[in-house]
Every structure is written in C-alpha cells, then in structure tokens.
Write a protein that holds these residues in place. Structure first.
Motif, PDB file in Angstrom:
ATOM      1  N   SER A   1       0.819  -1.203   0.000  1.00 46.00           N
ATOM      2  CA  SER A   1       0.000   0.000   0.000  1.00 46.00           C
ATOM      3  C   SER A   1       0.863   1.269   0.000  1.00 46.00           C
ATOM      4  N   LEU A   2       1.864   1.329   0.902  1.00 41.96           N
ATOM      5  CA  LEU A   2       2.713   2.530   1.010  1.00 41.96           C
ATOM      6  C   LEU A   2       3.601   2.697  -0.225  1.00 41.96           C
ATOM      7  N   TYR A   3       4.159   1.592  -0.696  1.00 43.57           N
ATOM      8  CA  TYR A   3       5.007   1.663  -1.898  1.00 43.57           C
ATOM      9  C   TYR A   3       4.176   2.093  -3.104  1.00 43.57           C
ATOM     10  N   GLY A   4       2.929   1.611  -3.164  1.00 43.03           N
ATOM     11  CA  GLY A   4       2.033   2.009  -4.254  1.00 43.03           C
ATOM     12  C   GLY A   4       1.755   3.504  -4.234  1.00 43.03           C
ATOM     13  N   LYS A   5       1.551   4.079  -3.046  1.00 43.34           N
ATOM     14  CA  LYS A   5       1.294   5.524  -2.928  1.00 43.34           C
ATOM     15  C   LYS A   5       2.520   6.332  -3.356  1.00 43.34           C
ATOM     16  N   ARG A   6       3.700   5.891  -2.913  1.00 41.50           N
ATOM     17  CA  ARG A   6       4.922   6.604  -3.291  1.00 41.50           C
ATOM     18  C   ARG A   6       5.171   6.499  -4.796  1.00 41.50           C
ATOM     19  N   ARG A   7       4.940   5.320  -5.355  1.00 40.19           N
ATOM     20  CA  ARG A   7       5.171   5.111  -6.780  1.00 40.19           C
ATOM     21  C   ARG A   7       4.181   5.918  -7.621  1.00 40.19           C
ATOM     22  N   THR A   8       2.937   5.949  -7.181  1.00 36.17           N
ATOM     23  CA  THR A   8       1.917   6.722  -7.900  1.00 36.17           C
ATOM     24  C   THR A   8       2.286   8.199  -7.945  1.00 36.17           C
ATOM     25  N   TYR A   9       2.768   8.711  -6.798  1.00 36.07           N
ATOM     26  CA  TYR A   9       3.157  10.122  -6.735  1.00 36.07           C
ATOM     27  C   TYR A   9       4.323  10.414  -7.670  1.00 36.07           C
ATOM     28  N   LYS A  10       5.359   9.564  -7.638  1.00 39.08           N
ATOM     29  CA  LYS A  10       6.543   9.792  -8.469  1.00 39.08           C
ATOM     30  C   LYS A  10       6.215   9.661  -9.960  1.00 39.08           C
ATOM     31  N   ASP A  11       5.388   8.672 -10.306  1.00 39.89           N
ATOM     32  CA  ASP A  11       4.996   8.500 -11.711  1.00 39.89           C
ATOM     33  C   ASP A  11       4.211   9.708 -12.208  1.00 39.89           C
ATOM     34  N   ALA A  12       3.347  10.250 -11.338  1.00 45.41           N
ATOM     35  CA  ALA A  12       2.568  11.437 -11.710  1.00 45.41           C
ATOM     36  C   ALA A  12       3.493  12.626 -11.942  1.00 45.41           C
ATOM     37  N   ARG A  13       4.524  12.770 -11.092  1.00 44.79           N
ATOM     38  CA  ARG A  13       5.479  13.870 -11.259  1.00 44.79           C
ATOM     39  C   ARG A  13       6.238  13.749 -12.581  1.00 44.79           C
ATOM     40  N   LEU A  14       6.635  12.531 -12.919  1.00 43.34           N
ATOM     41  CA  LEU A  14       7.368  12.309 -14.170  1.00 43.34           C
ATOM     42  C   LEU A  14       6.518  12.643 -15.390  1.00 43.34           C
ATOM     43  N   GLN A  15       5.210  12.426 -15.242  1.00 38.75           N
ATOM     44  CA  GLN A  15       4.289  12.740 -16.341  1.00 38.75           C
ATOM     45  C   GLN A  15       3.749  14.162 -16.232  1.00 38.75           C
ATOM     46  N   GLN A  16       4.370  14.949 -15.318  1.00 32.82           N
ATOM     47  CA  GLN A  16       4.007  16.352 -15.099  1.00 32.82           C
ATOM     48  C   GLN A  16       2.519  16.502 -14.751  1.00 32.82           C
ATOM     49  N   GLN A  17       2.059  15.588 -13.918  1.00 37.53           N
ATOM     50  CA  GLN A  17       0.683  15.627 -13.427  1.00 37.53           C
ATOM     51  C   GLN A  17       0.699  15.917 -11.930  1.00 37.53           C
ATOM     52  N   GLN A  18      -0.429  16.375 -11.438  1.00 28.07           N
ATOM     53  CA  GLN A  18      -0.547  16.674 -10.014  1.00 28.07           C
ATOM     54  C   GLN A  18      -0.892  15.392  -9.254  1.00 28.07           C
ATOM     55  N   GLY A  19      -0.100  15.048  -8.257  1.00 30.29           N
ATOM     56  CA  GLY A  19      -0.381  13.867  -7.451  1.00 30.29           C
ATOM     57  C   GLY A  19      -0.249  14.183  -5.980  1.00 30.29           C
ATOM     58  N   GLU A  20      -0.889  13.363  -5.133  1.00 32.43           N
ATOM     59  CA  GLU A  20      -0.815  13.581  -3.686  1.00 32.43           C
ATOM     60  C   GLU A  20       0.559  13.141  -3.181  1.00 32.43           C
ATOM     61  N   PHE A  21       1.263  14.053  -2.498  1.00 34.59           N
ATOM     62  CA  PHE A  21       2.627  13.767  -2.049  1.00 34.59           C
ATOM     63  C   PHE A  21       2.639  12.631  -1.041  1.00 34.59           C
ATOM     64  N   PHE A  22       3.572  11.708  -1.260  1.00 31.27           N
ATOM     65  CA  PHE A  22       3.861  10.677  -0.259  1.00 31.27           C
ATOM     66  C   PHE A  22       5.380  10.598  -0.144  1.00 31.27           C
ATOM     67  N   PRO A  23       5.927  10.712   1.084  1.00 31.07           N
ATOM     68  CA  PRO A  23       7.389  10.862   1.240  1.00 31.07           C
ATOM     69  C   PRO A  23       8.153   9.579   0.937  1.00 31.07           C
ATOM     70  N   PRO A  24       9.439   9.722   0.567  1.00 30.51           N
ATOM     71  CA  PRO A  24      10.301   8.530   0.482  1.00 30.51           C
ATOM     72  C   PRO A  24      10.444   7.933   1.875  1.00 30.51           C
ATOM     73  N   PHE A  25      10.719   6.646   1.960  1.00 31.27           N
ATOM     74  CA  PHE A  25      10.815   6.017   3.283  1.00 31.27           C
ATOM     75  C   PHE A  25      11.716   4.786   3.217  1.00 31.27           C
ATOM     76  N   VAL A  26      12.083   4.317   4.407  1.00 34.56           N
ATOM     77  CA  VAL A  26      12.960   3.153   4.556  1.00 34.56           C
ATOM     78  C   VAL A  26      12.169   2.041   5.227  1.00 34.56           C
ATOM     79  N   ILE A  27      12.336   0.806   4.744  1.00 35.92           N
ATOM     80  CA  ILE A  27      11.696  -0.370   5.344  1.00 35.92           C
ATOM     81  C   ILE A  27      12.769  -1.176   6.068  1.00 35.92           C
ATOM     82  N   VAL A  28      12.554  -1.447   7.348  1.00 35.35           N
ATOM     83  CA  VAL A  28      13.537  -2.165   8.170  1.00 35.35           C
ATOM     84  C   VAL A  28      12.876  -3.394   8.774  1.00 35.35           C
TER      85      VAL A  28
END
Length: 610
Positions: free
Chosen positions: A387-414
């Motif tokens: 779920s979290l990786y999907g939100k981050r990926r959706t945001y980054k993909d939207a930015r690459l396509q110069q679209q507006q997306g809901e920000f989700f921060p980068p994060f570390v999984i431990v």
C-alpha cells in the motif's frame, strides 16, 4: 617501521622493533617515486627468541628474513613485529624495499574514511585502529560517539564512522548479518536511532517486541530525545487491514500466510470474493456457502417446499439456494478451509483496524515500529508495504508525467529476521513486493534495511541488491561462504568472522568502495530484553521472598499447629493456595536461607524472626 622482503604492486611486508601492529591499522609508505602509497594491515606476526623460525606458517619467507638481517635486525635476540600491508590502490611498480613507513595524519586518509558530515550522515561507530590520528582530527569529528569495550565505556578516540545515507540513491539497500550475540540487533538499534536523528520516515517490523527507545542508556551523556520521533503500533490493537480495499489476489496472499492454500482453496477465493467486499460480507458468504453445501440441494429444496417457516428463515434458506446454484460445485473441505483461515486472522485482530496511523507517522517523518507475531507480521507486511510503496510510486509516476499527485514521502523499510519475510526457495506473502522494491525501489526513494542471522536463507535476488553489508560475527560455514560471495571481504577477513567481538563489524559497501572494520557506538537507548534471564529469576525470587516475609510478620512466631489452624488466613494474605505440607517446606526453606529462625522443641517446630 620499514618495508622488508620482496614487494609487489599491491602487497608489502613491514617490520618494526618497537611497534606492535594491529589489524586494520593504516600506514603510509614513504616511497616518493610512487607518491607515498597508503595501505592497511591485513595480517600480523611477532618473532622473538623463544619462537623458533619457521613457526610463521607462511606469513613471511626467506627473503623477508634476509632483509631483516641486512638492515640491522638481530633475529636471534630482538623482538621483531611484522605486518602484511595491502595497498588501497595498486602501485604501477613494486615498492622500494627498505622504505620507511609511518602512520598517516588525518588529511592523508580523510577521503578514504569520511565521505559526509555528521549532520547529514548516520554516525554509527568508530573506525578501528585509527586512534593514532586523534591529534590531527578536526574539531567537528571529535566527541561524536561513546564506545563500550570489555564493559568499560569510553569516549571516541579514533575516526568516527559516518555512513552516507544520501548515497543510497545510487547504491541502495543495506544488509545486516550476524549470528546470535554478535551485536547485530544492537547495531540495528543504532541505525534506527540515526534514522530518527535525520527524521527519515521509516517503517520497522519488530517480531521481538524490542524496538523501544524510551529508556536511555547510562553513561552516554547528552543524547537526542526520541520520544516525538517514533511511534509503536501493534497489529490488532492499533493497526490492521482494511479488508474492503483488498483485491482478490491480496486476499489470496493474506490467507496463504495463515496456512498453505490448495488449488481448490484458491478457486474458492477467486469464485466467492467480490470487489469491495467487507470482511463481514465475505465471511458471511463463505459461512453460508459451507452450510448450504452441507445441507445439499435435495434437502434444501425439501425444506423450502415444506413451508411453515418464518420470513427470516425463508430468506436464509433462499440465500442458501442461490449460493448452492452459483457455487455448489466447490468442495466443502476447501470452503471450510477458507472459513477457518478467515476466522484465524479475524481473531488476531487483523481486520478490525486500518493503517491510517502508520501513514500519518510516515508523513510526519517518524520511525513507525509495527509489532506482532512473526506469522502475523508476514501477513500484514505484504499489505502495508504494498500500500505505502504504491502511494509513493503513484506520486513519483505522476510527477514524471508532469501531473498533479498527492505527495507521499520517500521512506525506509527495516526488518529483523528478514529471511522470514523474503525466504529463499519458496514464496511468502511479502516476498514479491520486497523483491520489486529491491530491484526498483531506488527510482522511487524506497529503501530496505534487512537484518538476519542466516543470510543463506535470504532470497538471492534481494541479497544481490544489498549494496552495503554490515557483517558481524558469523560462525556457520554456509553463511560465511554466502557473505564472501556477496561482499569484497578478503580471505583473511573471512577467517576472522567467527572470532569477532560482539559489536565489531566489517562494513562492505559500494558507497565506500572497500571493506572497513568498525566498532559500533554505544546506543543511546536500551532494549527491554537487556536483563539477563538468570538475574531476572533471582530478582523475582527476592521480590517473592520479601512479600512473603511481610505477610508472615503478623503470624510470627508460628508453630506447625498454628499453621494448620490459620491455613486459610495465611493463604488469603499471601495470595497463595498452598496446603500444610507446602507451607512446611517453604518455612523450612526460609529458615535455611536465613530469613527465619527455626527452633526445635520436643513438641513442635517454631518459626520466628532471626
């Protein structure tokens, strides 16, 4: 210190009468033709008059011994200290025999050891055998860590080891390997403290319920206050899975973690599960289908034809009939298997909450610790990471396509015990999403820190993507072989792995470009599991004895006859349920230990204060 023996472009032998060489010690060889190359001690040996020549077992040869004699060493009388030194960079020609050797100043080795500042990086420990540069160490690199050795705490003496976490964008993911008692979990705790210091959003899966940072370690001076920088949530109590958000494939993965699924069980899920199903609707449909199959079509039609039912009963049996018409070919055992797995997850509290608290913690730059049983963490991690990786990926993909997306921060999984989450050789709920992050997470700013005692059991695809590896003491031959294959540890360092002290670690990282020996710093916080279990046993015994003596005080002196008469009152006051024999044994034990005084008379035994 001088170079002796036959030299090569990448290795030399160094001898000294006074200086005893240490492993991983750095030296500068004063060969001006080669621009004063630098190297590291990888093997050491000392000769003296009591050790016969030839006992070196191959460390030095006749050429080394002859050189020692030519430059004034008395092999029969002197103590001679020898070291094999490996150069950091291969020389263009062999080094000059007899060249003087000295310790470097900080500026000469700074580029080899320090790649970032303490404010931007993770200050994890002290580079071993670097105390000789203490006088030339810049002020901003002094006093950063406290070190504990042989139960003695000391301040930093050498160069601090600062891991450049920003470089993970190019060389992603960290592996932490080490056997039981090697300091692996301690090292992981230090990493988490540094992530909190840098306020990097982090998701931690804690199967041992030990990642709590509220108790400060004694003797570490002023440390950051972590209370506002982390949160602990438990599966079933604080967080869970929003069942209505699951796809059919997600449901398959969740139920597979609760128990292996057969082909017919998978068929049941694919047939019965509907999009946007809540837990209740899917569970009721499965339970009703199981009951309908048990009744059978013939008996169900007979009940409906007989009539005489209430409206609710008629509706219930009509539901049975529809389910039987639609799914009647499904095996009853498979339907019941799915029903059992759903109930198990529900009883564990998995479907009674959502992950909103985790999302809020990640957005706030906190370290979020998720606690639960290993099997439950396996189930939950698949859902929450996806779920979290999907939100981050959706945001980054939207930015690459110069679209507006809901920000989700980068994060570390431990995660500790990482081989349970991404095992080699078979599937697990979270394995597919973790493999995807291992291979592609760098592009989206999602990184892994995997700790395990058994790197051999960890999925090979993930192991290969761990560009930085922290290797603590490891004893198993198969694990050592795996580590040697996946790192640039030399043969000598591989031999040292079973003998490393707890808290010593080899750091093999593409970020640094070579392997470094490091002593992990003293953690600012302590684990709740630091109390020795035998000390815990003694503490409980002492506490129990104190409370028992306090309760007995009103009854002393106490005879065996009084014991029988006041048995119920004694048990009530001490919260025990002992009989007379048990009380006699306990009183005898207390007198032997000196807590009571036993007086023997011809008529009875009397117990009183000593």
């Amino acid at each position: 210190m001088q170079v002796v023996g036959v030299t090569t472009q990448h290795e030399v032998y160094v001898a000294s009468k006074e200086h005893k060489f240490r492993m991983n010690e750095m030296v500068v060889i004063e060969d001006d033709h080669l621009n004063q190359p630098k190297g590291e001690v990888v093997e050491t040996f000392s000769y003296n008059r009591y050790i016969p020549m030839g006992f070196d077992k191959g460390l030095v040869d006749d050429q080394v011994l002859k050189t020692l004699e030519h430059i004034g060493y008395d092999i029969g009388a002197d103590d001679i200290h020898l070291a094999k030194v490996r150069l950091f960079e291969e020389a263009i020609q062999p080094l000059q025999t007899g060249a003087h050797v000295r310790h470097p100043e900080f500026y000469e080795i700074e580029s080899l050891l320090v790649t970032t500042t303490a404010k931007k990086g993770m200050v994890l420990g002290e580079v071993k055998s670097t105390d000789y540069v203490a006088e030339t160490l810049p002020e901003d690199l002094q006093g950063l860590v406290s070190i504990q050795e042989n139960d003695i705490k000391r301040q930093q003496q050498g160069i601090p080891f600062i891991f450049d976490i920003r470089a993970m964008q190019q060389y992603p993911h960290i592996g932490v390997f080490g056997g039981s008692g090697s300091g692996k979990s301690f090292g992981l705790r230090v990493m988490l403290e540094e992530l909190m210091k840098l306020q990097i959003p982090t998701l931690v899966f804690d199967p041992h319920f030990e990642m709590d940072f509220s108790v400060q370690t004694d003797g570490v001076g002023t440390v950051p206050n972590y209370k506002q920088r982390y949160m602990v949530v438990q599966i079933g109590r604080d967080v869970g899975v929003d069942f209505s958000a699951l796809s059919t494939r997600d449901v398959e993965r969740l139920l597979a973690a609760s128990g292996a699924l057969t082909e017919s069980m998978i068929n049941v899920i694919q047939s019965v599960h509907k999009r946007k199903d809540s837990y209740q609707s899917f569970s009721d449909r499965t339970a009703n289908l199981a009951e309908a199959i048990e009744l059978g079509k013939q008996k169900l039609e007979s009940i409906l034809n007989d009539g005489g039912m209430t409206r609710d009963e008629l509706q219930r049996y009509n539901t049975f009939k529809k389910l039987l018409d639609q799914y009647g070919s499904l095996p009853l055992s498979s339907v019941k298997g799915i029903q059992w797995r759903m109930n198990r997850l529900y009883q564990a509290g998995l479907f009674q909450h959502n992950i909103r608290a985790i999302e809020q913690g990640i957005h706030a730059g906190q370290l979020v610790v998720v606690q639960g049983a290993v099997w439950l963490l396996q189930v939950f991690s698949s859902y929450v990471i996806g779920s979290l990786y999907g939100k981050r990926r959706t945001y980054k993909d939207a930015r690459l396509q110069q679209q507006q997306g809901e920000f989700f921060p980068p994060f570390v999984i431990v995660t500790d015990e990482a081989h349970n989450f991404a095992p080699k050789g078979y599937e697990s709920p979270a394995k597919s999403v973790l493999k995807e992050i291992a291979q592609e997470g760098r592009k989206y700013g999602v990184f892994l820190i995997f700790a395990t005692q058994r790197p051999t059991l960890l999925d090979e695809t993930i192991t290969a993507q761990l560009n930085s590896k922290f290797v603590f003491r490891t004893v198993r031959g198969t694990d050592i072989q795996t580590i040697k294959e996946e790192t640039d540890l030399t043969a000598e360092e591989g031999k040292r792995l079973p003998y490393l002290r707890s808290g010593d670690v080899f750091v093999s990282s593409a970020i640094i470009g070579r392997t470094m020996a490091v002593r992990i710093r003293l953690a600012h916080s302590s684990s709740p599991h630091t109390l020795n279990p035998f000390d815990e046993l003694n503490e409980m015994k002492e506490t129990d004895t104190e409370s028992l003596m306090e309760a007995l005080d009103d009854f002393l002196p106490l005879t065996e006859i009084q014991l029988m008469n006041q048995l119920s009152e004694l048990n009530q006051k001490t919260s025990k349920s002992w009989d007379v024999k048990e009380w006699k044994n306990k009183l005898k034990s207390l007198s032997v230990e000196g807590h009571l005084k036993e007086n023997k008379t011809p008529f009875a035994h009397i117990y009183d204060r000593p």
